[in-house]
Motif scaffolding. Structure first.
Motif, short mmCIF file in Angstrom:
data_model
loop_
_atom_site.label_atom_id
_atom_site.label_comp_id
_atom_site.label_asym_id
_atom_site.label_seq_id
_atom_site.Cartn_x
_atom_site.Cartn_y
_atom_site.Cartn_z
N LYS A 137 0.82 -1.20 0.00
CA LYS A 137 0.00 0.00 0.00
C LYS A 137 0.86 1.27 0.00
N HIS A 138 2.00 1.20 0.66
CA HIS A 138 2.89 2.36 0.76
C HIS A 138 4.06 2.30 -0.21
N GLY A 139 3.96 1.44 -1.22
CA GLY A 139 4.97 1.40 -2.28
C GLY A 139 6.20 0.58 -1.97
N LEU A 140 6.12 -0.29 -0.96
CA LEU A 140 7.25 -1.13 -0.57
C LEU A 140 7.01 -2.55 -1.09
N LEU A 141 7.89 -2.98 -2.03
CA LEU A 141 7.70 -4.27 -2.70
C LEU A 141 8.89 -5.20 -2.44
N ARG A 142 8.58 -6.50 -2.41
CA ARG A 142 9.60 -7.52 -2.17
C ARG A 142 10.44 -7.77 -3.41
N LEU A 143 11.68 -8.14 -3.18
CA LEU A 143 12.58 -8.56 -4.25
C LEU A 143 13.02 -9.99 -3.94
N ASN A 144 12.45 -10.94 -4.71
CA ASN A 144 12.83 -12.36 -4.57
C ASN A 144 13.26 -12.86 -5.95
N PRO A 145 14.49 -12.53 -6.36
CA PRO A 145 14.88 -12.68 -7.77
C PRO A 145 15.48 -14.03 -8.14
N VAL A 146 14.94 -15.11 -7.67
CA VAL A 146 15.48 -16.42 -8.03
C VAL A 146 15.30 -16.65 -9.53
N PHE B 118 21.47 -11.14 -12.59
CA PHE B 118 22.03 -10.38 -11.48
C PHE B 118 22.06 -8.89 -11.84
N ASP B 119 21.54 -8.06 -10.94
CA ASP B 119 21.52 -6.61 -11.11
C ASP B 119 22.20 -5.99 -9.90
N PRO B 120 23.37 -5.37 -10.10
CA PRO B 120 24.08 -4.81 -8.94
C PRO B 120 23.32 -3.70 -8.23
N TYR B 121 22.32 -3.10 -8.90
CA TYR B 121 21.54 -2.04 -8.26
C TYR B 121 20.45 -2.61 -7.35
N GLU B 122 20.12 -3.87 -7.53
CA GLU B 122 19.05 -4.48 -6.73
C GLU B 122 19.51 -5.68 -5.93
N HIS B 123 20.66 -6.24 -6.29
CA HIS B 123 21.13 -7.47 -5.65
C HIS B 123 22.54 -7.28 -5.10
N GLU B 124 22.82 -8.04 -4.06
CA GLU B 124 24.17 -8.08 -3.49
C GLU B 124 24.64 -9.53 -3.48
N ALA C 8 20.96 -18.07 -8.35
CA ALA C 8 20.58 -19.43 -8.00
C ALA C 8 19.95 -19.53 -6.62
N LEU C 9 20.31 -18.61 -5.72
CA LEU C 9 19.84 -18.70 -4.34
C LEU C 9 19.63 -17.29 -3.78
N VAL C 10 18.54 -17.13 -3.01
CA VAL C 10 18.27 -15.87 -2.32
C VAL C 10 18.40 -16.13 -0.83
N ALA D 11 18.68 -7.47 -2.29
CA ALA D 11 18.54 -8.90 -1.94
C ALA D 11 19.92 -9.54 -1.88
N LEU D 12 20.13 -10.34 -0.86
CA LEU D 12 21.41 -11.06 -0.71
C LEU D 12 21.28 -12.39 -1.47
N VAL D 13 22.15 -12.59 -2.47
CA VAL D 13 21.95 -13.71 -3.41
C VAL D 13 23.25 -14.44 -3.68
N GLY D 14 23.08 -15.63 -4.23
CA GLY D 14 24.21 -16.39 -4.76
C GLY D 14 24.07 -16.44 -6.29
N VAL D 15 25.18 -16.17 -6.99
CA VAL D 15 25.14 -16.01 -8.43
C VAL D 15 25.84 -17.18 -9.10
N VAL D 16 25.25 -17.65 -10.21
CA VAL D 16 25.83 -18.75 -10.97
C VAL D 16 27.01 -18.22 -11.79
N LYS D 17 28.11 -19.01 -11.80
CA LYS D 17 29.24 -18.63 -12.63
C LYS D 17 29.60 -19.80 -13.56
N ASP D 18 30.49 -19.50 -14.54
CA ASP D 18 30.90 -20.52 -15.50
C ASP D 18 31.69 -21.61 -14.79
#
Length: 222
Positions: free
Chosen positions: A162-171, A175-181, A197-199, A214-221
């Motif tokens: 209602k107040h403009g606060l939305l969840r970020l669950n980017p599984v 990867f977006d450095p502006y939204e994810h860590e 791969a993991l949130v 969001a604190l995440v784990g990123v897939v690499k080669d």
């Protein structure tokens, strides 16, 4: 006096023979005529000089007026330029002030929302910690507690939205450095490199601005 008379008689003889004759007998009359002639010439010269001065004076006045006009036009140009700049500065200040007011309305609750995020995290962990196999009619107290926690979590998410606060669950998202860590990078079979791969911790955005990445784990080669 005789010499003057002779000179005048010689000058006037061709045009005025009668006057030349009369001057022989009246030197005084000759002097008067000579004075009148000189006076007439002087008057003509004075009139001519006065006319020339009158012709020159308007030209000088016109030049002064032209210079004054040029100065006034230059001053008007400078004042107009300063006026336009002042209007532009005032408009910029007004727009900046309006933007600051709008941002204050949107993001004035930012600190409060950050504090509430901790409460939402605790509720989420509480509901996840309850064993699903234990939620049954044989355990009415645990079931009621669990349902109360779930309802509270749903309600708080409604208030956030209602107040403009939305969840970020980017599984599975890029990867977006502006939204994810990124907490770590690891190869994951069947996953595209650079995707999440993991949130580890849910992130949040307030009116499009990242409030907590969001604190995440990123897939690499491999």
């Amino acid at each position: 006096m005789a010499a003057v008379a002779r000179c005048v008689r010689g000058a006037l003889r061709p045009r005025y023979p009668l006057l030349s004759f009369s001057l022989r007998t009246s030197p005084r009359l000759l002097c008067v005529a000579t004075q009148q002639k000189n006076t007439g010439q002087n008057l003509e010269e004075d009139q001519s000089q006065s006319q020339n001065e009158q012709k020159i004076e308007p030209s000088s006045a016109e030049k002064m007026l032209t210079e004054e006009k040029a100065k006034l036009e230059e001053q008007l140009k400078e004042v107009t330029d300063k006026y336009k700049r002042a209007l532009a500065d005032a408009e910029n200040v007004r727009q900046r002030s309006q933007k600051l007011v709008e941002e204050a309305k949107l993001y004035g609750i930012q600190s409060f929302c950050k504090d509430l995020l901790e409460v939402a995290d605790i509720l989420e962990k509480a509901t996840e910690s309850v064993p699903k196999e234990e939620i049954k009619d044989e355990n009415p107290h645990l079931k009621s507690l669990y349902e109360g926690l779930v309802m509270t979590e749903v309600q708080i998410q409604k208030v956030f939205k209602k107040h403009g606060l939305l969840r970020l669950n980017p599984v599975g998202a890029k990867f977006d450095p502006y939204e994810h860590e990124a907490l770590f990078h690891a190869p994951v079979e069947g996953k595209e490199p650079g995707t999440i791969a993991l949130v580890s911790k849910i992130g949040y955005k307030l009116h499009g601005r990242t409030l907590r990445p969001a604190l995440v784990g990123v897939v690499k080669d491999t």
